[in-house]
Write a protein that holds these residues in place. Structure first.
Motif, PDB file in Angstrom:
ATOM      1  N   PHE A  73     -72.072  67.925  39.658  1.00  0.00           N
ATOM      2  CA  PHE A  73     -71.835  69.050  41.195  1.00  0.00           C
ATOM      3  C   PHE A  73     -72.128  69.787  40.365  1.00  0.00           C
ATOM      4  CE2 PHE A  73     -67.874  68.753  39.149  1.00  0.00           C
ATOM      5  CZ  PHE A  73     -67.392  69.893  38.857  1.00  0.00           C
ATOM      6  N   ILE A  85     -67.981  78.557  43.549  1.00  0.00           N
ATOM      7  CA  ILE A  85     -67.639  77.280  44.120  1.00  0.00           C
ATOM      8  C   ILE A  85     -68.518  75.900  43.969  1.00  0.00           C
ATOM      9  CG2 ILE A  85     -66.408  78.688  46.126  1.00  0.00           C
ATOM     10  CD1 ILE A  85     -69.582  78.257  47.482  1.00  0.00           C
ATOM     11  N   PRO A  86     -67.434  75.265  43.910  1.00  0.00           N
ATOM     12  CA  PRO A  86     -68.143  74.377  43.413  1.00  0.00           C
ATOM     13  C   PRO A  86     -68.462  73.066  44.811  1.00  0.00           C
ATOM     14  CG  PRO A  86     -65.663  73.601  43.761  1.00  0.00           C
ATOM     15  CD  PRO A  86     -66.002  75.151  43.907  1.00  0.00           C
ATOM     16  N   LEU A  87     -70.111  72.737  44.413  1.00  0.00           N
ATOM     17  CA  LEU A  87     -70.665  71.824  45.473  1.00  0.00           C
ATOM     18  C   LEU A  87     -71.889  71.382  45.119  1.00  0.00           C
ATOM     19  CD1 LEU A  87     -73.174  75.297  46.386  1.00  0.00           C
ATOM     20  CD2 LEU A  87     -71.247  74.273  47.732  1.00  0.00           C
ATOM     21  N   SER A  88     -71.308  69.782  45.864  1.00  0.00           N
ATOM     22  CA  SER A  88     -72.111  68.308  45.207  1.00  0.00           C
ATOM     23  C   SER A  88     -73.783  68.690  45.550  1.00  0.00           C
ATOM     24  CB  SER A  88     -71.711  67.882  46.420  1.00  0.00           C
ATOM     25  OG  SER A  88     -69.644  67.356  46.570  1.00  0.00           O
ATOM     26  N   VAL A 102     -75.551  71.326  50.738  1.00  0.00           N
ATOM     27  CA  VAL A 102     -75.286  70.878  52.009  1.00  0.00           C
ATOM     28  C   VAL A 102     -73.851  71.912  51.655  1.00  0.00           C
ATOM     29  CG1 VAL A 102     -73.748  70.259  53.889  1.00  0.00           C
ATOM     30  CG2 VAL A 102     -76.058  69.369  52.920  1.00  0.00           C
ATOM     31  N   ILE A 103     -74.592  73.949  51.720  1.00  0.00           N
ATOM     32  CA  ILE A 103     -72.942  74.438  52.120  1.00  0.00           C
ATOM     33  C   ILE A 103     -72.496  74.546  53.925  1.00  0.00           C
ATOM     34  CG2 ILE A 103     -72.403  76.106  51.367  1.00  0.00           C
ATOM     35  CD1 ILE A 103     -75.162  76.077  49.739  1.00  0.00           C
ATOM     36  N   GLY A 107     -64.799  80.054  53.670  1.00  0.00           N
ATOM     37  CA  GLY A 107     -64.052  81.269  53.714  1.00  0.00           C
ATOM     38  C   GLY A 107     -65.259  82.313  52.566  1.00  0.00           C
ATOM     39  N   THR A 111     -69.384  81.138  52.884  1.00  0.00           N
ATOM     40  CA  THR A 111     -69.898  81.705  54.154  1.00  0.00           C
ATOM     41  C   THR A 111     -70.995  83.142  53.123  1.00  0.00           C
ATOM     42  OG1 THR A 111     -68.164  82.150  54.800  1.00  0.00           O
ATOM     43  CG2 THR A 111     -69.975  83.858  55.678  1.00  0.00           C
ATOM     44  N   LEU A 251     -62.260  64.299  44.176  1.00  0.00           N
ATOM     45  CA  LEU A 251     -61.699  65.509  44.866  1.00  0.00           C
ATOM     46  C   LEU A 251     -62.138  66.729  44.232  1.00  0.00           C
ATOM     47  CD1 LEU A 251     -58.457  63.414  42.402  1.00  0.00           C
ATOM     48  CD2 LEU A 251     -59.309  63.372  45.295  1.00  0.00           C
ATOM     49  N   ASN A 252     -62.016  66.979  45.481  1.00  0.00           N
ATOM     50  CA  ASN A 252     -62.312  69.023  46.436  1.00  0.00           C
ATOM     51  C   ASN A 252     -61.177  69.552  45.430  1.00  0.00           C
ATOM     52  OD1 ASN A 252     -60.505  67.885  48.227  1.00  0.00           O
ATOM     53  ND2 ASN A 252     -62.229  68.432  49.666  1.00  0.00           N
ATOM     54  N   ILE A 254     -59.497  72.924  43.791  1.00  0.00           N
ATOM     55  CA  ILE A 254     -60.095  73.768  43.881  1.00  0.00           C
ATOM     56  C   ILE A 254     -60.514  74.449  42.308  1.00  0.00           C
ATOM     57  CG2 ILE A 254     -59.555  76.603  43.659  1.00  0.00           C
ATOM     58  CD1 ILE A 254     -57.442  76.102  45.874  1.00  0.00           C
ATOM     59  N   MET A 255     -61.734  74.913  41.888  1.00  0.00           N
ATOM     60  CA  MET A 255     -62.042  74.688  40.455  1.00  0.00           C
ATOM     61  C   MET A 255     -62.244  76.767  39.994  1.00  0.00           C
ATOM     62  SD  MET A 255     -64.497  71.326  40.438  1.00  0.00           S
ATOM     63  CE  MET A 255     -63.645  69.846  40.427  1.00  0.00           C
TER      64      MET A 255
HETATM   65  C1  LIG Z   1     -66.530  68.909  43.287  1.00  0.00           C
HETATM   66  C2  LIG Z   1     -66.580  69.909  44.543  1.00  0.00           C
HETATM   67  C3  LIG Z   1     -67.920  69.014  45.624  1.00  0.00           C
HETATM   68  C4  LIG Z   1     -67.908  70.261  46.788  1.00  0.00           C
HETATM   69  N1  LIG Z   1     -68.766  70.334  47.175  1.00  0.00           N
HETATM   70  C5  LIG Z   1     -68.696  70.939  48.125  1.00  0.00           C
HETATM   71  C6  LIG Z   1     -70.044  71.094  49.515  1.00  0.00           C
HETATM   72  O1  LIG Z   1     -71.456  69.956  48.615  1.00  0.00           O
HETATM   73  N2  LIG Z   1     -70.495  71.188  50.235  1.00  0.00           N
HETATM   74  C7  LIG Z   1     -69.626  72.515  50.525  1.00  0.00           C
HETATM   75  O2  LIG Z   1     -69.724  73.675  51.238  1.00  0.00           O
HETATM   76  N3  LIG Z   1     -68.444  72.332  49.820  1.00  0.00           N
HETATM   77  C8  LIG Z   1     -68.297  71.951  48.554  1.00  0.00           C
HETATM   78  N4  LIG Z   1     -66.849  71.902  47.749  1.00  0.00           N
HETATM   79  C9  LIG Z   1     -66.020  73.258  48.508  1.00  0.00           C
HETATM   80  C10 LIG Z   1     -66.155  74.417  48.678  1.00  0.00           C
HETATM   81  O3  LIG Z   1     -66.747  74.381  46.640  1.00  0.00           O
HETATM   82  C11 LIG Z   1     -65.391  75.417  49.122  1.00  0.00           C
HETATM   83  O4  LIG Z   1     -65.501  75.144  50.434  1.00  0.00           O
HETATM   84  C12 LIG Z   1     -65.723  76.586  48.511  1.00  0.00           C
HETATM   85  O5  LIG Z   1     -64.432  76.486  47.437  1.00  0.00           O
HETATM   86  C13 LIG Z   1     -64.668  77.398  49.746  1.00  0.00           C
HETATM   87  O6  LIG Z   1     -64.548  78.542  48.707  1.00  0.00           O
HETATM   88  P1  LIG Z   1     -64.663  80.138  49.457  1.00  0.00           P
HETATM   89  O7  LIG Z   1     -64.296  80.966  49.054  1.00  0.00           O
HETATM   90  O8  LIG Z   1     -65.303  79.878  51.120  1.00  0.00           O
HETATM   91  O9  LIG Z   1     -63.801  79.704  50.656  1.00  0.00           O
HETATM   92  P2  LIG Z   1     -61.672  79.878  50.086  1.00  0.00           P
HETATM   93  O10 LIG Z   1     -61.555  81.459  51.081  1.00  0.00           O
HETATM   94  O11 LIG Z   1     -61.387  80.111  48.660  1.00  0.00           O
HETATM   95  O12 LIG Z   1     -61.179  78.912  50.919  1.00  0.00           O
HETATM   96  C14 LIG Z   1     -61.469  78.378  52.250  1.00  0.00           C
HETATM   97  C15 LIG Z   1     -60.710  77.229  52.257  1.00  0.00           C
HETATM   98  O13 LIG Z   1     -61.470  76.164  51.844  1.00  0.00           O
HETATM   99  C16 LIG Z   1     -60.464  75.434  51.490  1.00  0.00           C
HETATM  100  N5  LIG Z   1     -60.919  75.626  49.986  1.00  0.00           N
HETATM  101  C17 LIG Z   1     -61.171  75.606  48.883  1.00  0.00           C
HETATM  102  N6  LIG Z   1     -61.635  75.466  48.193  1.00  0.00           N
HETATM  103  C18 LIG Z   1     -61.648  74.119  48.311  1.00  0.00           C
HETATM  104  C19 LIG Z   1     -62.426  73.200  47.677  1.00  0.00           C
HETATM  105  N7  LIG Z   1     -62.364  73.177  46.089  1.00  0.00           N
HETATM  106  N8  LIG Z   1     -62.697  72.291  48.384  1.00  0.00           N
HETATM  107  C20 LIG Z   1     -62.113  72.346  49.700  1.00  0.00           C
HETATM  108  N9  LIG Z   1     -61.660  73.138  50.600  1.00  0.00           N
HETATM  109  C21 LIG Z   1     -61.897  74.358  49.557  1.00  0.00           C
HETATM  110  C22 LIG Z   1     -59.161  76.502  51.311  1.00  0.00           C
HETATM  111  O14 LIG Z   1     -57.812  75.910  51.124  1.00  0.00           O
HETATM  112  C23 LIG Z   1     -59.246  77.210  52.483  1.00  0.00           C
HETATM  113  O15 LIG Z   1     -58.805  76.724  53.686  1.00  0.00           O
HETATM  114  C24 LIG Z   1     -66.784  71.227  47.105  1.00  0.00           C
HETATM  115  C25 LIG Z   1     -65.542  71.407  46.277  1.00  0.00           C
HETATM  116  C26 LIG Z   1     -65.028  70.196  45.012  1.00  0.00           C
HETATM  117  C27 LIG Z   1     -64.251  70.398  44.498  1.00  0.00           C
END
Ligand SMILES: Cc1cc2nc3c(=O)[nH]c(=O)nc-3n(C[C@H](O)[C@H](O)[C@H](O)COP(=O)(O)OP(=O)(O)OC[C@H]3O[C@@H](n4cnc5c(N)ncnc54)[C@H](O)[C@@H]3O)c2cc1C
Ligand code: FES
Length: 313
Positions: A73, A85-88, A102-103, A107, A111, A251-252, A254-255
């Motif tokens: 990722f 934010i982490p993304l696959s 794919v985003i 949050g 956004t 596992l997703n 928080i990073m």
């Molecule tokens: C290894 C990995 C790969 C990921 N790949 C993708 C991807 O390809 N596309 C994508 O859209 N998102 C992916 N995510 C999730 C994405 O990182 C989170 O949606 C994002 O960090 C949320 O940040 P935010 O500031 O937008 O929202 P926040 O305000 O931080 O959170 C909004 C909502 O999203 C939830 N959230 C927060 N962090 C995560 C997280 N790490 N995983 C899941 N839900 C979370 C919160 O609980 C809350 O409900 C991935 C996460 C990880 C750890």
């Protein structure tokens, strides 16, 4: 950091480029001889809406595209003042030098990322991070299951599994047909793809596990990989456990830094502390403490709400 090979951590940040001239003993950025070599321009080349709040992006990133592997990722910071934010990775082209993402707007930061358009740039990108997905030649079939953005994440692994000569099934699930994404893209790398919707609006009515059970009744399954919401990954582990099936979940957690240093993504797997960003993101599904993962995912709900509301003002 056991067995960590820093040569494999190919970390690229556009902002780092601005510091390089100091390393070369020059106070002027223009005199930095490494500028061309390290310059990264993460321009968005293509954007498509896949379903409400979820977008496909093709992003210029030649150095990353050369090195990324299925299951790894990246971490992006959309704007200078954004969080990371982490993304696959849903795909890449090593020759053309782009990544496919794919985003889903969940949050504030995701956004901000989805508000970007073709021609805009992502401020900085770190990667490839994490370990590549485990792939091997299996005796029975392999099944990859995707929910939400997870469907993009399983595509490169499905392709790798098929290239090794495995029979690969894909399963995509969503609440309703309008939320299904990337079905054709998954079909392109699988022998067969099943679609499930909770409301039965298309495909098999129910959850992805219903399709998985149908495949398991029909033939021997040796390996499954599930990427999606925690309840879906837990259900996949429950259905396959004790049946001689190797099961992986991504596992997703928080990073923050994404390199195993801050501890934010701490998870418990097989009774041991692991960092999802470094030891994972894929782990043995039967050994994950999902309860702890969910608790830790919800640690900042109040702050996330404040950040999202502040962005909307
Ligand atoms: C290894 C990995 C790969 C990921 N790949 C993708 C991807 O390809 N596309 C994508 O859209 N998102 C992916 N995510 C999730 C994405 O990182 C989170 O949606 C994002 O960090 C949320 O940040 P935010 O500031 O937008 O929202 P926040 O305000 O931080 O959170 C909004 C909502 O999203 C939830 N959230 C927060 N962090 C995560 C997280 N790490 N995983 C899941 N839900 C979370 C919160 O609980 C809350 O409900 C991935 C996460 C990880 C750890
Ligand atoms: S995100 Fe910091 S250790 Fe994993």
């Amino acid at each position: 950091m056991d067995h960590f090979d820093w040569d494999d951590a190919f970390i690229v940040r556009s902002e780092a480029e601005h510091q390089l001239h100091y390393c070369h003993g020059s106070s002027k950025e223009s005199e930095n001889p490494s500028r061309g070599r390290y310059h990264q321009d993460f321009t968005i080349l293509e954007k498509r809406e896949l379903c409400a709040n979820t977008y496909y992006f093709k992003v210029n990133a030649p150095l990353l595209a050369k090195k990324i592997q299925a299951g790894q990722f990246i971490i992006i910071r959309p704007n200078l003042d954004s969080e990371r934010i982490p993304l696959s990775i849903a795909g890449w082209d090593r020759e053309k030098g782009y990544l496919e993402l794919v985003i889903m707007a969940a949050g504030r930061t995701s956004t901000e990322a989805t508000m970007k358009n073709v021609g805009d740039s992502i401020q900085d990108v770190v990667g490839p991070l994490g370990q590549r997905s485990h792939v091997a030649k299996y005796e029975g079939a392999c099944v990859v299951l995707g929910g939400g953005y997870g469907t993009g994440a399983v595509i490169p692994t499905a392709r790798d599994l098929r290239q090794l000569g495995n029979k690969v099934y894909g399963i995509v699930g969503a609440r309703t047909k309008d939320l299904l994404i990337l079905v054709d893209e998954l079909k392109a790398v699988c022998d067969e793809v099943f679609v499930t919707t909770n409301d039965g609006s298309v495909g098999i009515q129910g959850f992805v596990t219903h399709a998985l059970e149908k495949i398991m009744e029909r033939e021997k399954v040796s390996m499954v990989l599930a990427v999606g919401p925690v309840p879906m990954m837990m259900a996949v582990a429950k259905v396959t456990e004790g049946k001689g099936i190797e099961a992986w979940v991504s596992l997703n957690a928080i990073m923050v830094d994404g390199t195993g240093m801050c501890g934010a993504c701490r998870v418990t797997v097989g009774g041991k502390t692991r960092f999802a960003c470094y030891h994972g993101p894929d782990f043995n599904a039967y050994q994950v403490d999902f309860g702890e993962l969910v608790k830790r995912q919800q640690m900042f709900v109040a702050q996330e709400k404040i950040a999202f509301e502040a962005m909307q003002r």
